[in-house]
Design a protein around this motif. Structure first.
Motif, PDB file in Angstrom:
ATOM      1  N   ALA A  16       0.832  -1.077   0.046  1.00 19.96           N
ATOM      2  CA  ALA A  16       0.261   0.035  -0.023  1.00 19.96           C
ATOM      3  C   ALA A  16       0.935   1.338   0.061  1.00 19.96           C
ATOM      4  O   ALA A  16       0.552   2.298  -0.707  1.00 19.96           O
ATOM      5  CB  ALA A  16      -1.083   0.078   1.088  1.00 19.96           C
ATOM      6  N   LEU A  17       1.806   1.336   0.630  1.00 17.50           N
ATOM      7  CA  LEU A  17       2.675   2.220   0.779  1.00 17.50           C
ATOM      8  C   LEU A  17       3.433   2.863  -0.543  1.00 17.50           C
ATOM      9  O   LEU A  17       3.503   3.759  -0.855  1.00 17.50           O
ATOM     10  CB  LEU A  17       4.018   2.210   1.858  1.00 17.50           C
ATOM     11  CG  LEU A  17       3.247   2.338   3.458  1.00 17.50           C
ATOM     12  CD1 LEU A  17       4.312   1.829   4.388  1.00 17.50           C
ATOM     13  CD2 LEU A  17       2.580   3.800   3.599  1.00 17.50           C
ATOM     14  N   SER A  18       3.746   1.587  -1.093  1.00 13.73           N
ATOM     15  CA  SER A  18       4.470   1.724  -2.507  1.00 13.73           C
ATOM     16  C   SER A  18       3.491   2.245  -3.530  1.00 13.73           C
ATOM     17  O   SER A  18       3.719   3.063  -4.348  1.00 13.73           O
ATOM     18  CB  SER A  18       4.913   0.594  -3.116  1.00 13.73           C
ATOM     19  OG  SER A  18       4.148  -0.580  -3.100  1.00 13.73           O
ATOM     20  N   ALA A  19       2.253   1.923  -3.208  1.00 12.46           N
ATOM     21  CA  ALA A  19       1.229   2.155  -4.034  1.00 12.46           C
ATOM     22  C   ALA A  19       0.917   3.612  -4.048  1.00 12.46           C
ATOM     23  O   ALA A  19       0.638   4.484  -4.981  1.00 12.46           O
ATOM     24  CB  ALA A  19      -0.108   1.484  -3.982  1.00 12.46           C
ATOM     25  N   PHE A  20       0.795   4.220  -2.763  1.00 11.84           N
ATOM     26  CA  PHE A  20       0.600   5.620  -2.650  1.00 11.84           C
ATOM     27  C   PHE A  20       1.565   6.516  -3.231  1.00 11.84           C
ATOM     28  O   PHE A  20       1.457   7.512  -3.819  1.00 11.84           O
ATOM     29  CB  PHE A  20       0.462   6.001  -1.037  1.00 11.84           C
ATOM     30  CG  PHE A  20      -0.719   5.555  -0.313  1.00 11.84           C
ATOM     31  CD1 PHE A  20      -1.767   5.502  -0.960  1.00 11.84           C
ATOM     32  CD2 PHE A  20      -0.602   4.797   0.920  1.00 11.84           C
ATOM     33  CE1 PHE A  20      -2.975   4.984  -0.237  1.00 11.84           C
ATOM     34  CE2 PHE A  20      -1.707   4.227   1.548  1.00 11.84           C
ATOM     35  CZ  PHE A  20      -2.947   4.564   1.081  1.00 11.84           C
ATOM     36  N   PHE A  21       2.836   6.083  -3.085  1.00 12.94           N
ATOM     37  CA  PHE A  21       3.904   6.700  -3.656  1.00 12.94           C
ATOM     38  C   PHE A  21       3.917   6.742  -5.276  1.00 12.94           C
ATOM     39  O   PHE A  21       4.075   7.963  -5.717  1.00 12.94           O
ATOM     40  CB  PHE A  21       5.426   6.108  -3.297  1.00 12.94           C
ATOM     41  CG  PHE A  21       6.523   6.784  -3.979  1.00 12.94           C
ATOM     42  CD1 PHE A  21       7.247   7.980  -3.367  1.00 12.94           C
ATOM     43  CD2 PHE A  21       7.105   6.295  -4.848  1.00 12.94           C
ATOM     44  CE1 PHE A  21       8.129   8.359  -3.901  1.00 12.94           C
ATOM     45  CE2 PHE A  21       8.520   6.885  -5.523  1.00 12.94           C
ATOM     46  CZ  PHE A  21       8.749   8.133  -4.973  1.00 12.94           C
ATOM     47  N   LEU A  22       3.687   5.569  -5.685  1.00 15.23           N
ATOM     48  CA  LEU A  22       3.321   5.605  -7.106  1.00 15.23           C
ATOM     49  C   LEU A  22       2.159   6.322  -7.724  1.00 15.23           C
ATOM     50  O   LEU A  22       2.271   6.985  -8.737  1.00 15.23           O
ATOM     51  CB  LEU A  22       3.488   4.401  -7.692  1.00 15.23           C
ATOM     52  CG  LEU A  22       4.818   3.444  -7.542  1.00 15.23           C
ATOM     53  CD1 LEU A  22       4.559   2.027  -7.899  1.00 15.23           C
ATOM     54  CD2 LEU A  22       5.923   3.901  -8.283  1.00 15.23           C
ATOM     55  N   MET A  23       1.112   6.560  -7.027  1.00 13.47           N
ATOM     56  CA  MET A  23      -0.042   7.154  -7.568  1.00 13.47           C
ATOM     57  C   MET A  23       0.124   8.569  -7.323  1.00 13.47           C
ATOM     58  O   MET A  23      -0.171   9.504  -8.234  1.00 13.47           O
ATOM     59  CB  MET A  23      -1.354   6.572  -6.573  1.00 13.47           C
ATOM     60  CG  MET A  23      -1.814   5.191  -6.949  1.00 13.47           C
ATOM     61  SD  MET A  23      -3.334   4.810  -6.149  1.00 13.47           S
ATOM     62  CE  MET A  23      -2.957   4.794  -4.461  1.00 13.47           C
ATOM     63  N   PHE A  24       0.929   9.057  -6.378  1.00 11.21           N
ATOM     64  CA  PHE A  24       1.386  10.639  -6.397  1.00 11.21           C
ATOM     65  C   PHE A  24       2.388  10.727  -7.436  1.00 11.21           C
ATOM     66  O   PHE A  24       2.045  12.040  -7.877  1.00 11.21           O
ATOM     67  CB  PHE A  24       2.181  10.666  -5.093  1.00 11.21           C
ATOM     68  CG  PHE A  24       2.672  12.076  -5.025  1.00 11.21           C
ATOM     69  CD1 PHE A  24       1.743  13.331  -4.597  1.00 11.21           C
ATOM     70  CD2 PHE A  24       3.977  12.419  -5.022  1.00 11.21           C
ATOM     71  CE1 PHE A  24       2.363  14.656  -4.440  1.00 11.21           C
ATOM     72  CE2 PHE A  24       4.504  13.712  -5.160  1.00 11.21           C
ATOM     73  CZ  PHE A  24       3.524  14.764  -4.946  1.00 11.21           C
ATOM     74  N   PHE A  25       3.229   9.974  -7.847  1.00  7.92           N
ATOM     75  CA  PHE A  25       3.958  10.116  -8.909  1.00  7.92           C
ATOM     76  C   PHE A  25       3.325  10.338 -10.180  1.00  7.92           C
ATOM     77  O   PHE A  25       3.582  11.131 -11.137  1.00  7.92           O
ATOM     78  CB  PHE A  25       5.251   9.029  -9.206  1.00  7.92           C
ATOM     79  CG  PHE A  25       5.984   9.118 -10.433  1.00  7.92           C
ATOM     80  CD1 PHE A  25       6.877   9.826 -10.666  1.00  7.92           C
ATOM     81  CD2 PHE A  25       5.506   7.988 -11.332  1.00  7.92           C
ATOM     82  CE1 PHE A  25       7.611  10.147 -11.748  1.00  7.92           C
ATOM     83  CE2 PHE A  25       6.210   8.182 -12.559  1.00  7.92           C
ATOM     84  CZ  PHE A  25       7.297   9.086 -12.743  1.00  7.92           C
TER      85      PHE A  25
END
Length: 225
Positions: A16-25
């Motif tokens: 989930a944390l990596s998903a949040f980062f990638l969605m922001f990117f």
């Protein structure tokens, strides 16, 4: 902490944390790329700043690459763990009765997106690394092009209709992936309590608007080159 991330819950939190980062990117990447349609000069300036800023190049870029690799690897691990936990009955279960098509096929949309990421690296990232770190050219200029080169390079990539079609298909898969992944990420972090419908609405909007934005950019440059 190491034991936590070896557990099923820990893996889901890390995912989930990596998903949040990638969605922001993705939002940041779309905001920059849409400038190529609105103002090529501004797009060139912003691209040059991002491409020559030491913080972006030597700190944020490695973090981004790590996040991409980590997200895909962790996704495949979770998928394999889920299939192993369900055993042979996995194929016999009526998944449609308890889950959406997107949630049952995240592995396939993920593989399609991974193929697109590799294409995107070949189109843009590898040539950029070669120009700056192999040839040592950080000027942002290109022979035969007036001003900075970034807009010209972007437009050139979208001349080929086959490449444009590949990008469109990839972003459709990205939309399908996000349709489930957006809400799933919040759910893994315990953020859906009492807000599930709101998050689902935001997730649907995000999973439609962001991919459509990238598709629009590709089609715009293909039709107006």
């Amino acid at each position: 902490m190491g034991g936590f991330f070896k557990s099923s819950i820990g893996r889901k939190v890390a995912m989930a944390l990596s998903a949040f980062f990638l969605m922001f990117f993705l939002l940041q990447h779309l905001a920059i790329n849409i400038l190529s349609v609105i103002s090529p000069e501004t797009f060139n300036e912003v691209s040059h700043f991002m491409g020559t800023n030491p913080l972006v190049q030597f700190a944020l870029q490695p973090v981004l690459i790590f996040a991409v690799v980590f997200h895909f690897v962790m996704g495949f691990i979770l998928e394999l763990k889920n299939r192993k936990a369900n055993g042979v009955n996995y194929a016999k279960n009526n998944g449609a009765a308890n889950s959406t098509w997107m949630s049952r096929n995240m592995i396939w949309s993920g593989l399609a997106i991974l193929a697109f990421v590799l294409l995107h690296f070949i189109d843009f990232w590898f040539p950029e690394i070669n120009t700056k770190f192999i040839q040592g050219d950080w000027s942002g200029m290109m022979e035969g092009v007036e001003g900075l080169r970034y807009h010209e390079e972007l437009v050139h990539k979208f001349i080929d209709p086959i490449r444009v079609a590949a990008y469109v298909v990839a972003f459709v898969f990205l939309g399908l992936h996000l349709a489930h992944g957006f809400t799933s990420a919040f759910q893994s972090m315990g953020g859906t309590a009492g807000r599930k419908k709101t998050l689902q609405t935001i997730g649907k909007a995000y999973s439609i608007i962001v991919p459509l934005g990238f598709i629009f950019i590709a089609l715009f440059h293909h039709l107006n080159h």
